[in-house]
Design a protein around this motif. Structure first.
Motif, PDB file in Angstrom:
ATOM      1  N   UNK A  96       0.858  -1.179   0.000  1.00  0.00           N
ATOM      2  CA  UNK A  96       0.000   0.000   0.000  1.00  0.00           C
ATOM      3  C   UNK A  96       0.898   1.234   0.000  1.00  0.00           C
ATOM      4  N   UNK A  97       0.330   2.387  -0.342  1.00  0.00           N
ATOM      5  CA  UNK A  97       1.130   3.612  -0.359  1.00  0.00           C
ATOM      6  C   UNK A  97       1.675   3.952   1.032  1.00  0.00           C
ATOM      7  N   UNK A  98       0.895   3.849   2.104  1.00  0.00           N
ATOM      8  CA  UNK A  98       1.466   4.097   3.445  1.00  0.00           C
ATOM      9  C   UNK A  98       2.623   3.161   3.775  1.00  0.00           C
ATOM     10  N   UNK A  99       2.533   1.901   3.341  1.00  0.00           N
ATOM     11  CA  UNK A  99       3.626   0.952   3.598  1.00  0.00           C
ATOM     12  C   UNK A  99       4.893   1.377   2.875  1.00  0.00           C
ATOM     13  N   UNK A 100       4.733   1.840   1.643  1.00  0.00           N
ATOM     14  CA  UNK A 100       5.897   2.288   0.881  1.00  0.00           C
ATOM     15  C   UNK A 100       6.562   3.491   1.550  1.00  0.00           C
ATOM     16  N   UNK A 101       5.754   4.462   1.968  1.00  0.00           N
ATOM     17  CA  UNK A 101       6.297   5.652   2.635  1.00  0.00           C
ATOM     18  C   UNK A 101       6.962   5.296   3.968  1.00  0.00           C
ATOM     19  N   UNK A 102       6.305   4.448   4.731  1.00  0.00           N
ATOM     20  CA  UNK A 102       6.831   4.053   6.041  1.00  0.00           C
ATOM     21  C   UNK A 102       8.151   3.307   5.889  1.00  0.00           C
ATOM     22  N   UNK A 103       8.241   2.460   4.879  1.00  0.00           N
ATOM     23  CA  UNK A 103       9.455   1.686   4.643  1.00  0.00           C
ATOM     24  C   UNK A 103      10.641   2.603   4.332  1.00  0.00           C
ATOM     25  N   UNK A 104      10.420   3.591   3.452  1.00  0.00           N
ATOM     26  CA  UNK A 104      11.495   4.518   3.107  1.00  0.00           C
ATOM     27  C   UNK A 104      11.880   5.386   4.306  1.00  0.00           C
ATOM     28  N   UNK A 105      10.886   5.761   5.093  1.00  0.00           N
ATOM     29  CA  UNK A 105      11.153   6.555   6.292  1.00  0.00           C
ATOM     30  C   UNK A 105      12.054   5.790   7.259  1.00  0.00           C
ATOM     31  N   UNK A 106      11.761   4.501   7.449  1.00  0.00           N
ATOM     32  CA  UNK A 106      12.599   3.676   8.327  1.00  0.00           C
ATOM     33  C   UNK A 106      14.021   3.572   7.798  1.00  0.00           C
ATOM     34  N   UNK A 107      14.171   3.419   6.481  1.00  0.00           N
ATOM     35  CA  UNK A 107      15.497   3.288   5.882  1.00  0.00           C
ATOM     36  C   UNK A 107      16.362   4.509   6.171  1.00  0.00           C
ATOM     37  N   UNK A 108      15.825   5.690   5.921  1.00  0.00           N
ATOM     38  CA  UNK A 108      16.636   6.904   6.106  1.00  0.00           C
ATOM     39  C   UNK A 108      16.813   7.255   7.579  1.00  0.00           C
ATOM     40  N   UNK A 109      15.917   6.840   8.434  1.00  0.00           N
ATOM     41  CA  UNK A 109      16.131   7.002   9.879  1.00  0.00           C
ATOM     42  C   UNK A 109      17.334   6.189  10.338  1.00  0.00           C
ATOM     43  N   UNK A 110      17.407   4.962   9.837  1.00  0.00           N
ATOM     44  CA  UNK A 110      18.539   4.093  10.196  1.00  0.00           C
ATOM     45  C   UNK A 110      19.838   4.666   9.640  1.00  0.00           C
ATOM     46  N   UNK A 111      19.757   5.212   8.434  1.00  0.00           N
ATOM     47  CA  UNK A 111      20.937   5.824   7.832  1.00  0.00           C
ATOM     48  C   UNK A 111      21.427   7.009   8.671  1.00  0.00           C
ATOM     49  N   UNK A 112      20.476   7.829   9.124  1.00  0.00           N
ATOM     50  CA  UNK A 112      20.842   8.970   9.954  1.00  0.00           C
ATOM     51  C   UNK A 112      21.411   8.514  11.308  1.00  0.00           C
ATOM     52  N   UNK A 113      20.850   7.456  11.870  1.00  0.00           N
ATOM     53  CA  UNK A 113      21.380   6.925  13.136  1.00  0.00           C
ATOM     54  C   UNK A 113      22.813   6.447  12.966  1.00  0.00           C
ATOM     55  N   UNK A 114      23.109   5.829  11.824  1.00  0.00           N
ATOM     56  CA  UNK A 114      24.470   5.352  11.548  1.00  0.00           C
ATOM     57  C   UNK A 114      25.438   6.530  11.452  1.00  0.00           C
ATOM     58  N   UNK A 115      25.013   7.582  10.767  1.00  0.00           N
ATOM     59  CA  UNK A 115      25.865   8.777  10.633  1.00  0.00           C
ATOM     60  C   UNK A 115      26.079   9.433  11.994  1.00  0.00           C
ATOM     61  N   UNK A 116      25.014   9.561  12.775  1.00  0.00           N
ATOM     62  CA  UNK A 116      25.133  10.188  14.097  1.00  0.00           C
ATOM     63  C   UNK A 116      26.037   9.371  15.022  1.00  0.00           C
ATOM     64  N   UNK A 117      25.954   8.051  14.928  1.00  0.00           N
ATOM     65  CA  UNK A 117      26.798   7.196  15.761  1.00  0.00           C
ATOM     66  C   UNK A 117      28.274   7.365  15.385  1.00  0.00           C
ATOM     67  N   UNK A 118      28.520   7.478  14.071  1.00  0.00           N
ATOM     68  CA  UNK A 118      29.908   7.706  13.616  1.00  0.00           C
ATOM     69  C   UNK A 118      30.408   9.058  14.103  1.00  0.00           C
TER      70      UNK A 118
END
Length: 414
Positions: free
Chosen positions: A81-103
């Motif tokens: 569904x469209x909400x699932x697609x948006x939520x999935x991408x949101x989770x991906x970039x949140x994890x990416x930002x967490x990785x950058x912040x941890x570094x």
């Protein structure tokens, strides 16, 4: 900048695994994580590659929007569904930002570099969302348009079906009027002097007409009951194989009289839970139609357990078959009557034998053989409605002059 690029490259697998795990923890996305690793990741590794190329100021292998469009198509095809697609991408970039912040917490990055990294991540995130969501929305609009066209086509088919059904009713009513006119003519001729041979032939004609009228009245009665919604199911457990064998055996004398081969084959036992009377009526309708119109060859009935939830009944004959398929679709074609109908019973809607002008013996002899062929389309419509009541599917394969195969899939446990 080179340190953060190298770190993101080293953490690529960890980012993707964490993304998948995070999705799995959410009940909305749980079913999606059953995909294989490659299928779940899809175009995301390519998007991460482009981000690293931007951070390293290298030529980009592709545009994020284009890659994201392919990702949106993939997710559409996988039932997101469209909400699932948006939520999935949101989770991906949140994890990416967490990785950058941890570094940044562990290694330390200058404010200017960190700001530039954040800007690149934000741009890639926006482009990925725009590409995948816009393409997904385009697909959804296209699908909506297709659904509208399919609905219009279905409505058109229903209108055609209604017209055909009304035509069947008109033809059946006309056949009844013609049949009664013929009966009147025969009874009048029986009162006249004549030899014993003529009287014997007239009695035979009388019996054939009475049988045809009886069958049509039964069909009309069934039709009116179904249309009024008065058909109800009486569910019970029974042996469908035993019921089918008995039905075939009951019809065998008629097949022998017409020199037709009638066979019934299937497993010795077939325990089901359904309405045995409705199933018997379906088989009888189809079997008697096949016996009526098959001139040579035979009728072959078979049954089997198709899977855990369905069992299948097939009725195949070597008769004349249905007319060639039309673009109106399978449903209308299933209910289409056979082309073998007497042309003499349609003349401006008037009876050929007015009550006050009985025909001659020869007229009846020459005409009766092609007269009382009731509308098979009505019988097929009744079978189709009974199948719908039983939640059974009905398929028909037919070619003019090459016979007909009717295949019905019933629910094993109604």
């Amino acid at each position: 900048m080179s340190d953060i690029v190298r770190h993101l490259q080293m953490q690529r697998e960890s980012i993707l695994n964490k993304w998948r795990s995070t999705c799995a923890e959410d009940l909305v996305m749980l079913s999606k994580t059953s995909f294989s690793r490659e299928e779940f990741n899809d175009q995301v590794p390519a998007i991460l590659n482009i981000l690293n190329q931007r951070l390293a100021k290298l030529p980009e292998e592709s545009e994020v929007v284009i890659v994201a469009q392919e990702h949106g198509l993939h997710r559409w095809q996988r039932g997101y569904s469209l909400p699932e697609l948006l939520f999935e991408l949101e989770l991906l970039f949140n994890i990416l930002m967490e990785t950058i912040n941890q570094f940044h917490k562990e290694q330390g990055i200058s404010a200017n570099v960190l700001l530039e990294v954040y800007q690149h991540v934000l741009c890639v995130s926006q482009e990925a969302s725009r590409g995948s969501v816009l393409y997904y929305d385009e697909l959804r609009q296209t699908n909506a348009a297709e659904q509208v066209n399919a609905t219009r086509k279905a409505l058109h088919q229903l209108e055609e079906l209604g017209e055909k059904r009304n035509k069947h009713l008109r033809e059946t009513t006309h056949d009844l009027r013609s049949g009664f006119s013929t009966l009147f003519g025969v009874s009048h001729l029986l009162e006249l002097p004549g030899n014993e041979k003529d009287r014997t032939e007239l009695f035979a004609m009388l019996n054939r007409n009475l049988g045809s009228i009886r069958d049509m009245l039964v069909q009309l009665s069934d039709f009116s009951r179904i249309e009024a919604g008065q058909e109800t199911l009486e569910i019970k457990e029974f042996d469908a194989a035993d019921l089918l064998r008995k039905s075939v055996a009951a019809a065998r004398p008629f097949a022998d009289h017409r020199n037709l081969d009638l066979r019934g084959e299937g497993p010795e036992k077939l325990k089901v839970k359904s309405d045995p009377v409705k199933i018997q009526r379906i088989l009888q309708n189809l079997l008697m139609n096949a016996l009526k119109y098959t001139v040579e060859g035979g009728i072959y009935i078979s049954w089997a357990q198709e899977n855990d939830t369905r069992w299948i009944l097939s009725i195949q004959d070597t008769g004349p078959g249905f007319p060639a398929s039309s673009p109106s679709g399978l449903l209308a074609e299933q209910l289409k009557p056979l082309s073998q109908q007497g042309s003499s019973h349609r003349k401006g809607g008037k009876s050929e034998y007015p009550m006050d002008q009985p025909p001659s013996t020869e007229t009846i002899k020459n005409d009766l053989s092609s007269k009382m062929k009731e509308s098979e389309g009505l019988g097929l419509f009744i079978v189709k409605k009974l199948c719908e009541l039983l939640k059974a599917s009905m398929d028909i394969e037919s070619s003019p002059g090459q016979g007909t195969l009717v295949r019905i899939r019933f629910v094993s446990h109604q």
